[in-house]
Structure formats: C-alpha cells, structure tokens
Design an enzyme around this catalytic site. Structure first.
Site, PDB file in Angstrom:
ATOM      1  CD  GLU A 194      -2.912  -1.377   2.197  1.00 24.57           C
ATOM      2  OE1 GLU A 194      -2.787  -0.673   3.229  1.00 24.57           O
ATOM      3  OE2 GLU A 194      -3.840  -2.192   2.029  1.00 24.57           O
ATOM      4  CB  CYS A 242      -3.595  -6.184  -6.068  1.00 21.37           C
ATOM      5  SG  CYS A 242      -5.083  -5.227  -5.761  1.00 21.37           S
ATOM      6  CD  GLU A 281      -4.930 -10.739  -6.339  1.00 21.95           C
ATOM      7  OE1 GLU A 281      -4.360  -9.736  -5.843  1.00 21.95           O
ATOM      8  OE2 GLU A 281      -6.075 -11.083  -6.028  1.00 21.95           O
ATOM      9  CB  CYS A 322      -9.693  -6.476  -7.009  1.00 23.96           C
ATOM     10  SG  CYS A 322      -8.277  -5.876  -7.958  1.00 23.96           S
ATOM     11  CB  CYS A 373      -6.122  -8.718  -9.692  1.00 23.62           C
ATOM     12  SG  CYS A 373      -5.104  -7.584  -8.719  1.00 23.62           S
TER      13      CYS A 373
HETATM   14  N1  THU Z   1      -6.078  -6.550  -2.381  1.00 24.73           N
HETATM   15  C1  THU Z   1      -5.250  -7.406  -3.066  1.00 24.73           C
HETATM   16  O1  THU Z   1      -4.031  -7.393  -2.873  1.00 24.73           O
HETATM   17  N2  THU Z   1      -5.814  -8.258  -3.954  1.00 24.73           N
HETATM   18  C2  THU Z   1      -7.154  -8.350  -4.198  1.00 24.73           C
HETATM   19  O2  THU Z   1      -7.562  -9.071  -5.082  1.00 24.73           O
HETATM   20  C3  THU Z   1      -8.091  -7.611  -3.360  1.00 24.73           C
HETATM   21  C4  THU Z   1      -7.508  -6.488  -2.585  1.00 24.73           C
HETATM   22  C5  THU Z   1      -5.480  -5.608  -1.432  1.00 24.73           C
HETATM   23  C6  THU Z   1      -5.535  -4.178  -1.861  1.00 24.73           C
HETATM   24  C7  THU Z   1      -5.443  -3.460  -0.538  1.00 24.73           C
HETATM   25  O3  THU Z   1      -4.070  -3.328  -0.185  1.00 24.73           O
HETATM   26  C8  THU Z   1      -6.107  -4.405   0.443  1.00 24.73           C
HETATM   27  O4  THU Z   1      -6.161  -5.666  -0.204  1.00 24.73           O
HETATM   28  C9  THU Z   1      -7.515  -3.983   0.837  1.00 24.73           C
HETATM   29  O5  THU Z   1      -8.302  -3.751  -0.274  1.00 24.73           O
END
Ligand code: THU
Length: 149
Positions: free
Chosen positions: A46, A55, A57, A97, A100
């Site tokens: 983040e 993310c 992925e 998400c 991704c």
């Molecule tokens: N996040 C991922 O890394 N992958 C996903 O498919 C869903 C969300 C992360 C993004 C953010 O850092 C945290 O999860 C909360 O949304």
C-alpha cells in the site's frame, strides 16, 4: 468449495505475511505456479496515496514474469486476511479484484490456458477454485484489439 490442503495456497498464505498494508490492515498473498512446478509469490503493497497501492496478484504476476515468464503460468492461488499474527487468519474467501482479473486474463492469453485460480480464506480452511473465464466473463482481452489500425 473444498478444504483439501493445497501447497500453493500455503505459499500464498505465507506470502501474505510479507504484505505492506498499514492502511487497510488487510494482508493478501498470491502464489503462482509454473508448468514446471516453480513458484513466484507477491503480496499487497500500500501507499499513503491510497490509490497507488499494488495488489498481491499484480506483484506475483510481475515476479512470475521475471522467474519463468507469463507463458509458463499454470495455476494461481490467492489468500487474504489478518496478517498480524504468526500465520494468516480470517474466514472470508478472497477472490481477485476486478483489475487483477484483467491482468490474469492477459497472462492467460499469453499462456494459452484458461488459468485456474484457487481463492482461500486467511485460515486456509476454505478454498474455491474457478477459471479466469468464470471470474471475468466476456472480458476485454488482446483478441478485442483485432481491428486496431
Ligand atoms: N487486495 C489485493 O491485494 N488483492 C485483491 O484481489 C483484493 C484487494 C489488497 C488491496 C489493498 O491493499 C487491500 O487488499 C484492501 O483492499
């Protein structure tokens, strides 16, 4: 849904412990297996400018591209939850998400395979397996650019 232990899911759960997620406090790990059994991993990272977070992925896809190439991706596992303890915890299954899913669709095009994605809860006790075609039906992929000048 099933609860048979999957080593790739365990790698995703372990990778989540390497997340940098001070804002959401939600740790996600992703593990990508090659056709030869090599594994590349990634975790979410983040940023104080929230929208610039990466993310798990996407992190794992870039690692896989470096390690063995998108063409050799065979299978993907994702797990997310509370990463504050010694092992990842949590009940809710995490599926990739939308952004991704689009990136995995691109990798699936390069690999020439309808890639399998195993989604797990933090505890690793609930697993859901789906193909990328199921996660992003009628997706916009490289084939949709066929009429480009
Ligand atoms: N996040 C991922 O890394 N992958 C996903 O498919 C869903 C969300 C992360 C993004 C953010 O850092 C945290 O999860 C909360 O949304």
């Amino acid at each position: 849904m099933n609860s048979i232990p999957d080593p790739l899911v365990e790698r995703a759960r372990a990778a989540a412990l390497g997340a940098y997620a001070p804002y959401s406090r939600f740790s996600v790990g992703c593990a990508i297996e090659s056709t030869d059994g090599e594994i590349a991993v990634g975790a979410n990272m983040e940023n104080a400018c929230y929208r610039l977070g990466v993310c798990a992925e996407l992190a794992a896809l870039t690692a896989a591209q470096q390690a063995f190439g998108l063409a050799r991706i065979a299978r993907i596992a994702v797990a997310g939850g509370d990463g504050s303890g010694e092992s990842l915890a949590g009940n809710a299954v995490v599926t990739p998400c939308g952004g991704c899913r689009q990136a995995i669709l691109e990798a699936a095009h390069v690999a020439g395979r309808d890639l399998e994605i195993v989604s797990a809860n933090g505890a690793g006790t609930e697993l859901e397996t789906r193909r990328i075609s199921e996660l992003i039906p009628q997706g916009f992929g490289p084939a949709n650019l066929s009429d480009a000048a």
